[in-house]
Design a protein around this motif. Sequence first.
Motif, PDB file in Angstrom:
ATOM      1  N   ASN A 169      27.816 -31.307   3.756  1.00  0.00           N
ATOM      2  CA  ASN A 169      26.912 -31.238   2.606  1.00  0.00           C
ATOM      3  C   ASN A 169      25.472 -31.499   3.025  1.00  0.00           C
ATOM      4  OD1 ASN A 169      26.728 -31.004  -0.398  1.00  0.00           O
ATOM      5  ND2 ASN A 169      25.863 -33.069  -0.181  1.00  0.00           N
ATOM      6  N   GLN A 170      25.287 -32.456   3.940  1.00  0.00           N
ATOM      7  CA  GLN A 170      23.931 -32.754   4.403  1.00  0.00           C
ATOM      8  C   GLN A 170      23.338 -31.586   5.166  1.00  0.00           C
ATOM      9  OE1 GLN A 170      21.967 -35.546   3.688  1.00  0.00           O
ATOM     10  NE2 GLN A 170      20.467 -34.098   4.532  1.00  0.00           N
ATOM     11  N   ARG A 171      24.163 -30.904   5.956  1.00  0.00           N
ATOM     12  CA  ARG A 171      23.662 -29.747   6.711  1.00  0.00           C
ATOM     13  C   ARG A 171      23.235 -28.634   5.751  1.00  0.00           C
ATOM     14  NH1 ARG A 171      20.483 -27.661  10.053  1.00  0.00           N
ATOM     15  NH2 ARG A 171      21.223 -25.910  11.322  1.00  0.00           N
ATOM     16  N   ILE A 172      23.965 -28.442   4.667  1.00  0.00           N
ATOM     17  CA  ILE A 172      23.557 -27.457   3.658  1.00  0.00           C
ATOM     18  C   ILE A 172      22.196 -27.818   3.096  1.00  0.00           C
ATOM     19  CG2 ILE A 172      24.060 -26.516   1.366  1.00  0.00           C
ATOM     20  CD1 ILE A 172      27.015 -26.761   1.962  1.00  0.00           C
ATOM     21  N   GLU A 173      22.007 -29.082   2.748  1.00  0.00           N
ATOM     22  CA  GLU A 173      20.726 -29.522   2.188  1.00  0.00           C
ATOM     23  C   GLU A 173      19.591 -29.299   3.181  1.00  0.00           C
ATOM     24  OE1 GLU A 173      20.193 -30.342  -0.804  1.00  0.00           O
ATOM     25  OE2 GLU A 173      22.207 -30.699  -1.587  1.00  0.00           O
ATOM     26  N   ASP A 174      19.853 -29.548   4.466  1.00  0.00           N
ATOM     27  CA  ASP A 174      18.827 -29.329   5.491  1.00  0.00           C
ATOM     28  C   ASP A 174      18.453 -27.856   5.579  1.00  0.00           C
ATOM     29  OD1 ASP A 174      18.910 -32.018   6.053  1.00  0.00           O
ATOM     30  OD2 ASP A 174      20.213 -31.800   7.820  1.00  0.00           O
ATOM     31  N   LEU A 175      19.460 -26.977   5.501  1.00  0.00           N
ATOM     32  CA  LEU A 175      19.206 -25.533   5.595  1.00  0.00           C
ATOM     33  C   LEU A 175      18.471 -25.025   4.362  1.00  0.00           C
ATOM     34  CD1 LEU A 175      22.640 -24.426   7.093  1.00  0.00           C
ATOM     35  CD2 LEU A 175      20.416 -24.303   8.248  1.00  0.00           C
ATOM     36  N   VAL A 176      18.777 -25.591   3.209  1.00  0.00           N
ATOM     37  CA  VAL A 176      18.062 -25.211   1.983  1.00  0.00           C
ATOM     38  C   VAL A 176      16.572 -25.471   2.155  1.00  0.00           C
ATOM     39  CG1 VAL A 176      17.696 -25.842  -0.429  1.00  0.00           C
ATOM     40  CG2 VAL A 176      20.010 -25.483   0.415  1.00  0.00           C
ATOM     41  N   ARG A 177      16.230 -26.635   2.718  1.00  0.00           N
ATOM     42  CA  ARG A 177      14.814 -26.965   2.918  1.00  0.00           C
ATOM     43  C   ARG A 177      14.193 -26.118   4.031  1.00  0.00           C
ATOM     44  NH1 ARG A 177      16.955 -32.127   1.901  1.00  0.00           N
ATOM     45  NH2 ARG A 177      17.269 -32.472   4.149  1.00  0.00           N
ATOM     46  N   GLU A 178      14.948 -25.927   5.114  1.00  0.00           N
ATOM     47  CA  GLU A 178      14.411 -25.186   6.259  1.00  0.00           C
ATOM     48  C   GLU A 178      14.061 -23.755   5.903  1.00  0.00           C
ATOM     49  OE1 GLU A 178      15.846 -23.804  10.762  1.00  0.00           O
ATOM     50  OE2 GLU A 178      16.961 -25.361   9.675  1.00  0.00           O
ATOM     51  N   TYR A 179      14.931 -23.108   5.116  1.00  0.00           N
ATOM     52  CA  TYR A 179      14.712 -21.697   4.778  1.00  0.00           C
ATOM     53  C   TYR A 179      14.142 -21.510   3.365  1.00  0.00           C
ATOM     54  CZ  TYR A 179      17.295 -20.602   9.016  1.00  0.00           C
ATOM     55  OH  TYR A 179      17.703 -20.492  10.325  1.00  0.00           O
ATOM     56  N   THR A 180      13.787 -22.621   2.717  1.00  0.00           N
ATOM     57  CA  THR A 180      13.208 -22.576   1.367  1.00  0.00           C
ATOM     58  C   THR A 180      14.062 -21.716   0.434  1.00  0.00           C
ATOM     59  OG1 THR A 180      11.077 -22.566   2.527  1.00  0.00           O
ATOM     60  CG2 THR A 180      11.012 -22.428   0.130  1.00  0.00           C
ATOM     61  N   CYS A 181      15.338 -22.008   0.387  1.00  0.00           N
ATOM     62  CA  CYS A 181      16.267 -21.228  -0.437  1.00  0.00           C
ATOM     63  C   CYS A 181      16.148 -21.660  -1.897  1.00  0.00           C
ATOM     64  CB  CYS A 181      17.700 -21.424   0.058  1.00  0.00           C
ATOM     65  SG  CYS A 181      17.941 -20.872   1.763  1.00  0.00           S
ATOM     66  N   ARG A 182      15.778 -20.723  -2.746  1.00  0.00           N
ATOM     67  CA  ARG A 182      15.398 -21.041  -4.121  1.00  0.00           C
ATOM     68  C   ARG A 182      16.539 -21.627  -4.959  1.00  0.00           C
ATOM     69  NH1 ARG A 182      11.593 -19.711  -1.533  1.00  0.00           N
ATOM     70  NH2 ARG A 182       9.683 -18.681  -2.241  1.00  0.00           N
ATOM     71  N   ALA A 183      17.762 -21.168  -4.711  1.00  0.00           N
ATOM     72  CA  ALA A 183      18.884 -21.593  -5.566  1.00  0.00           C
ATOM     73  C   ALA A 183      19.558 -22.867  -5.074  1.00  0.00           C
ATOM     74  CB  ALA A 183      19.912 -20.472  -5.678  1.00  0.00           C
ATOM     75  N   GLY A 184      19.119 -23.393  -3.939  1.00  0.00           N
ATOM     76  CA  GLY A 184      19.620 -24.676  -3.472  1.00  0.00           C
ATOM     77  C   GLY A 184      21.027 -24.646  -2.898  1.00  0.00           C
TER      78      GLY A 184
END
Length: 433
Positions: free
Chosen positions: A303-318
């Motif tokens: 779950n933490q890795r997903i959150e890191d990738l959301v921030r890294e790639y600025t994924c709008r839907a989280g």
Amino acid sequence: MANPRVNLPSLHPAQRRIADHPARFKAVCLGRRAGKSALITNLVCRGAVNGKSIGVFVPQYRMISEIWQTIVLLLNEIKIEANKTEGIIRLPDTGGRIKFFSLENETAGRGEKFHEIYLDEIAFAKDNFEFQWSTAIRPTLTDYAGTAMACSTPNGISDENFFNRICNDADTYWTVFKAPSSSNPYLPKDELELIKKRTNSLIWLQEYLADFISMGSQTFFPISSFMGADGLPEPLPQIWGGVFAVVDTALKSGLEHDGTAVLYCAFQSPDYSPDRLPKIFVLDWDLRSIDGSLLIDFLPHINQRIEDLVREYTCRAGNLGIYIEDKGSGTVLLGQSERSGIPTIAIPSNLTALGKDERAIAASPYIASGQVRISQYAFEKMLEFKGSYKNHLISQINNFRLADKQSYKRSDDCLDTLTYAAILGCGSGRDNF
């Protein structure tokens, strides 16, 4: 007896050429939607109306239902006596009858006598069908010196496959007919072109061109399918969707520490794709040996890795959640997530019930059409697992073959997550995003 008139649909030229040919034994190899079922039902009805006894054989009992319903509908203008439980349709006014058999019964046909028999989708019969044909089915033609038609799309190249042999052996007594899907004049040409563009090349050759292909002879998923036009990973676009993970935790090998694979993907809605197709971008992957107790601790890490990738790639839907098989140790993870508050989703049972080959085939249209891309990071990543230091995701993609009899010796954990992700993101599971 009377010979009532039945209005049967007209056969198109390719079907008519097969139907009118005088050969006693016909092996008919047709592409998808070329009209195989329509040809069989037309000839079965025609024979029964003319007072003949007809046998119809299919690989599995469940396949009887559709052809049964079609024949009953075609004969609705005349009097028939249909007993689906016994698998018999009788035409009292002509003396004709049609009897259906599943090849799951190894004695199917014994004691019968037929003027005509039809073997439908016979390429998918068991490998021992040659013995069943010789001892139980072929003798049913003796009394009337009857005819036989074996129809199917191809199902690979194997000496054990009855349909492959009768279509390709030089000394076969079967007259072979072949027609691709395009032989059906009622199929839109632009639709076939679209299918060709979005279908794995091996699947296109076998399913639509009716070629016999050795599925195990070459990589089913060429790496180029995941790359850009130059054969290299494409730069990722702005991600308007979110990030999800797919976890494969099945304990298959019986080893104390089996492989747990995780694939991290970004989902892009078709609304933000130039070609209006949903896209999946593989951002990262992981493969570890984890025992039962550590598996639960691994869930927060995913779950933490997903959150890191959301921030890294600025994924709008989280964060779109973690998809896990609802079987084996995956059931433990799903239960743990309810207590921890980590968002998890059980992969639909209709996907987990499929075998590896079936899932690969289901994912192939999305991969062939360029809807699944692998990022440069995921493409270049190296990781040590069970003494082997390599990119396990790329290695498993390169080594995957359909109909591989040695597959039980092969690690496919990462590939499993990839096929799940392709289907979930681009196909049947897309409504979850």
